[in-house]
Scaffold this active site. Structure first.
Site, PDB file in Angstrom:
ATOM      1  N   ARG A  79      49.426  -1.451 126.599  1.00  0.00           N
ATOM      2  CA  ARG A  79      49.079  -0.067 126.269  1.00  0.00           C
ATOM      3  C   ARG A  79      48.027   0.417 127.265  1.00  0.00           C
ATOM      4  O   ARG A  79      46.931  -0.135 127.332  1.00  0.00           O
ATOM      5  CB  ARG A  79      48.536   0.000 124.838  1.00  0.00           C
ATOM      6  CG  ARG A  79      48.021   1.365 124.459  1.00  0.00           C
ATOM      7  CD  ARG A  79      47.581   1.418 122.989  1.00  0.00           C
ATOM      8  NE  ARG A  79      47.013   2.714 122.708  1.00  0.00           N
ATOM      9  CZ  ARG A  79      45.732   2.922 122.388  1.00  0.00           C
ATOM     10  NH1 ARG A  79      44.887   1.909 122.289  1.00  0.00           N
ATOM     11  NH2 ARG A  79      45.294   4.144 122.166  1.00  0.00           N
ATOM     12  N   HIS A 123      42.796   9.621 126.236  1.00  0.00           N
ATOM     13  CA  HIS A 123      41.745   8.660 125.888  1.00  0.00           C
ATOM     14  C   HIS A 123      40.434   9.226 126.454  1.00  0.00           C
ATOM     15  O   HIS A 123      39.770   8.601 127.260  1.00  0.00           O
ATOM     16  CB  HIS A 123      42.088   7.272 126.438  1.00  0.00           C
ATOM     17  CG  HIS A 123      41.372   6.145 125.747  1.00  0.00           C
ATOM     18  ND1 HIS A 123      42.012   5.112 125.100  1.00  0.00           N
ATOM     19  CD2 HIS A 123      40.052   5.868 125.599  1.00  0.00           C
ATOM     20  CE1 HIS A 123      41.128   4.260 124.600  1.00  0.00           C
ATOM     21  NE2 HIS A 123      39.918   4.696 124.895  1.00  0.00           N
ATOM     22  N   GLU A 168      41.686   7.697 119.052  1.00  0.00           N
ATOM     23  CA  GLU A 168      40.424   7.799 118.313  1.00  0.00           C
ATOM     24  C   GLU A 168      39.850   9.223 118.307  1.00  0.00           C
ATOM     25  O   GLU A 168      38.795   9.486 118.897  1.00  0.00           O
ATOM     26  CB  GLU A 168      39.407   6.798 118.870  1.00  0.00           C
ATOM     27  CG  GLU A 168      39.890   5.367 118.735  1.00  0.00           C
ATOM     28  CD  GLU A 168      38.850   4.312 119.146  1.00  0.00           C
ATOM     29  OE1 GLU A 168      37.748   4.687 119.570  1.00  0.00           O
ATOM     30  OE2 GLU A 168      39.165   3.118 119.021  1.00  0.00           O
ATOM     31  N   ASN A 296      43.363   1.519 115.350  1.00  0.00           N
ATOM     32  CA  ASN A 296      42.314   0.778 116.049  1.00  0.00           C
ATOM     33  C   ASN A 296      41.301   0.330 115.005  1.00  0.00           C
ATOM     34  O   ASN A 296      40.735   1.164 114.285  1.00  0.00           O
ATOM     35  CB  ASN A 296      41.589   1.670 117.067  1.00  0.00           C
ATOM     36  CG  ASN A 296      42.509   2.154 118.177  1.00  0.00           C
ATOM     37  OD1 ASN A 296      43.692   1.812 118.219  1.00  0.00           O
ATOM     38  ND2 ASN A 296      41.968   2.932 119.086  1.00  0.00           N
ATOM     39  N   GLU A 370      44.439  -1.252 118.901  1.00  0.00           N
ATOM     40  CA  GLU A 370      43.225  -1.890 119.426  1.00  0.00           C
ATOM     41  C   GLU A 370      42.601  -2.763 118.351  1.00  0.00           C
ATOM     42  O   GLU A 370      42.491  -2.354 117.195  1.00  0.00           O
ATOM     43  CB  GLU A 370      42.152  -0.868 119.837  1.00  0.00           C
ATOM     44  CG  GLU A 370      42.471  -0.070 121.069  1.00  0.00           C
ATOM     45  CD  GLU A 370      41.345   0.885 121.441  1.00  0.00           C
ATOM     46  OE1 GLU A 370      40.170   0.627 121.095  1.00  0.00           O
ATOM     47  OE2 GLU A 370      41.649   1.908 122.081  1.00  0.00           O
TER      48      GLU A 370
END
Ligand code: IFM
Length: 465
Positions: A79, A123, A168, A296, A370
């Site tokens: 990833r 990200h 996130e 995650n 994650e």
């Protein structure tokens, strides 16, 4: 008595994860322009030691070496994230063919090595040019994000089977706009709520672009979750942990799976005079059915009701308001150990949160996008890196994962964070999460004990319990 080894389904996708700004470096090469993290990391006082991602682990230039490491590991998936400012340096408008070519090459190398590519579209490296126009405070940025996503689906849609829209979103909104720890470093809860909504909207609009193209792959979001285990069965402790879950987990997952924000937390924000800027149709866009959810998970804790609950007051600063919204304190349980970044090691929380996701959202297909530990062990006199904290952490979390799968959770893969030691955001390079040690002077890569342990786990598709 020795317990039975644990096993995983044959097609289970074991892999590792990284992100563009944390590893690529080459920050001004081949047409890439700055992102908010370039600006933030160069602002004195924001990142430990003044570290930046200018060079990072030089992975833009060492892509072959890194794919060879993945192959040596036996990874079945990788990833990575795509740097928006490499592909569309101004955030919108012109597409940079060299940026696209880099990711096409990465995907080709992975496919040639028999490794399934998984791409994350955001990200946290928002092009600075968009931030200068208001960034995620502007609804338009969600639309720009969807256009960038469309460009990537056209470029890689046939060869990348798994896509994650936003990584996130809690970090990209609350940690960045209310708590001030991440770029752009603001401290305003109202702004964080707006940003959070626009990130969710960006996710939904990107989903629309994906569906339009009728691609064969799968798409979803990758939120971070934590777990708050009530310290006692006292109603107040249970309620406090629920508030914690509302604030951190449900705020991003409920809109996707239930088409609404969690009502109690929504009302609490209302008491502060705050609400997300929801326009007609937004919640339907956000809640179009994803194919899977990325999760995650790093840490959790025992939680209890704050002994001195704080009132919700508009005049307080953002950090006090967050405390008041949650009114949750961490119960210090003796015997809890921590990783080298100070986070509690709580594999039971991993198990619990996976069951919670199963029950709360109708057992969606999950990928652990994650999970990993900070362990700052360095090469010893034998030249090896004995990262015992990480090996133990990873082992205990894999056992928890297996237990959750045996309890019916639909989990299809696990990406260890991270392949390499890399730029750990506001902590700079001082906090190491890699299975592979990177000497930042020479860029020499040395697989750690955890790499060898993980490699064995993948080869055996399981490990000792
Ligand atoms: O390094 C980060 C990553 O970028 C996002 N998830 C948590 C990791 C460790 O802090």
């Amino acid at each position: 008595m020795k317990s039975k080894p644990i096993r995983f389904p044959p097609q289970f996708l074991w892999g590792t994860a990284t992100s563009a700004y944390q590893i690529e470096g080459s920050h001004d090469v081949d047409g890439r322009k700055p992102s908010i993290w370039d600006t933030f990391s160069k602002t004195p006082g924001r990142v430990t030691n003044g570290d930046t991602g200018d060079v990072a682990t030089d992975s833009y230039r060492r892509v072959e070496e890194d794919v060879a490491l993945l192959k040596q590991l036996g990874a079945r998936a990788y990833r990575f994230s795509i740097a928006w400012p490499r592909v569309m340096p101004d955030g919108r408008g012109e597409v940079n063919p060299l940026g696209i070519a880099y990711y096409q090459r990465l995907v080709r190398l992975l496919s040639d090595a028999g490794i399934t590519p998984m791409a994350t579209l955001y990200h946290w490296d928002l092009p600075q040019a968009l931030h200068d126009e208001g960034g995620w405070m502007q609804r338009r940025t969600a639309e720009d994000f969807a256009r960038f996503a469309g460009v990537m689906f056209d470029a890689l849609g046939e060869s990348v089977p798994y896509w994650f829209t936003v990584n996130e979103p809690w970090c990209a909104s609350f940690l960045s706009h209310a708590m001030g720890e991440h770029a752009p470093g603001e401290r305003d809860l109202g702004r964080a709520l707006t940003v959070a909504h626009h990130l969710l909207l960006g996710h939904g609009l990107a989903m629309t672009e994906f569906r339009k193209r009728k691609l064969g792959g799968q798409i979803g979001m990758a939120p971070n979750v934590d777990w708050r285990e009530p310290y006692s069965q006292d109603r107040q402790d249970i309620a406090a942990c629920e508030r914690g879950l509302d604030w951190f987990n449900r705020w991003f997952i409920d809109p996707i799976y239930h088409g609404r924000y969690p009502a109690n937390m929504f009302a609490r924000y209302g008491e502060l005079g705050l609400k997300p800027p929801i326009l007609a149709g937004d919640m339907a866009t956000i809640s179009q059915a994803p194919d899977m959810l990325g999760i995650n998970y790093y840490t959790g804790s025992y939680g209890m009701n704050r002994a001195d609950p704080l009132p919700l007051r508009a005049q307080d600063d953002a950090l006090t308001q967050i405390e008041a919204l949650r009114n949750l304190s961490t119960a210090n349980v003796p015997g809890f150990s921590k990783t080298d970044i100070g986070w509690d090691i709580f594999p039971e929380g991993f198990y619990k949160v996976l069951l919670w996701l199963r029950d709360e959202y109708g057992n969606p297909p999950l990928f652990i996008t994650e999970n990993g530990a900070c362990d700052n062990a360095l090469p010893g006199s034998d030249g090896q890196v004995h990262d015992a904290i990480r090996v133990e952490y990873q082992h205990r979390h894999v056992i928890a994962l297996n237990r959750a799968m045996r309890s019916g959770c639909d989990i299809r893969g696990f990406m260890a964070w991270s392949l390499l030691d890399n730029f750990e955001w506001a902590h700079g390079y001082g906090k190491r999460f890699g299975l592979v040690h990177v000497d930042l002077e020479t860029q020499t890569r040395t697989p750690k004990d955890s790499f060898h342990w993980y490699s064995q786990l993948i080869a055996n598709n399981g490990c000792d319990a």
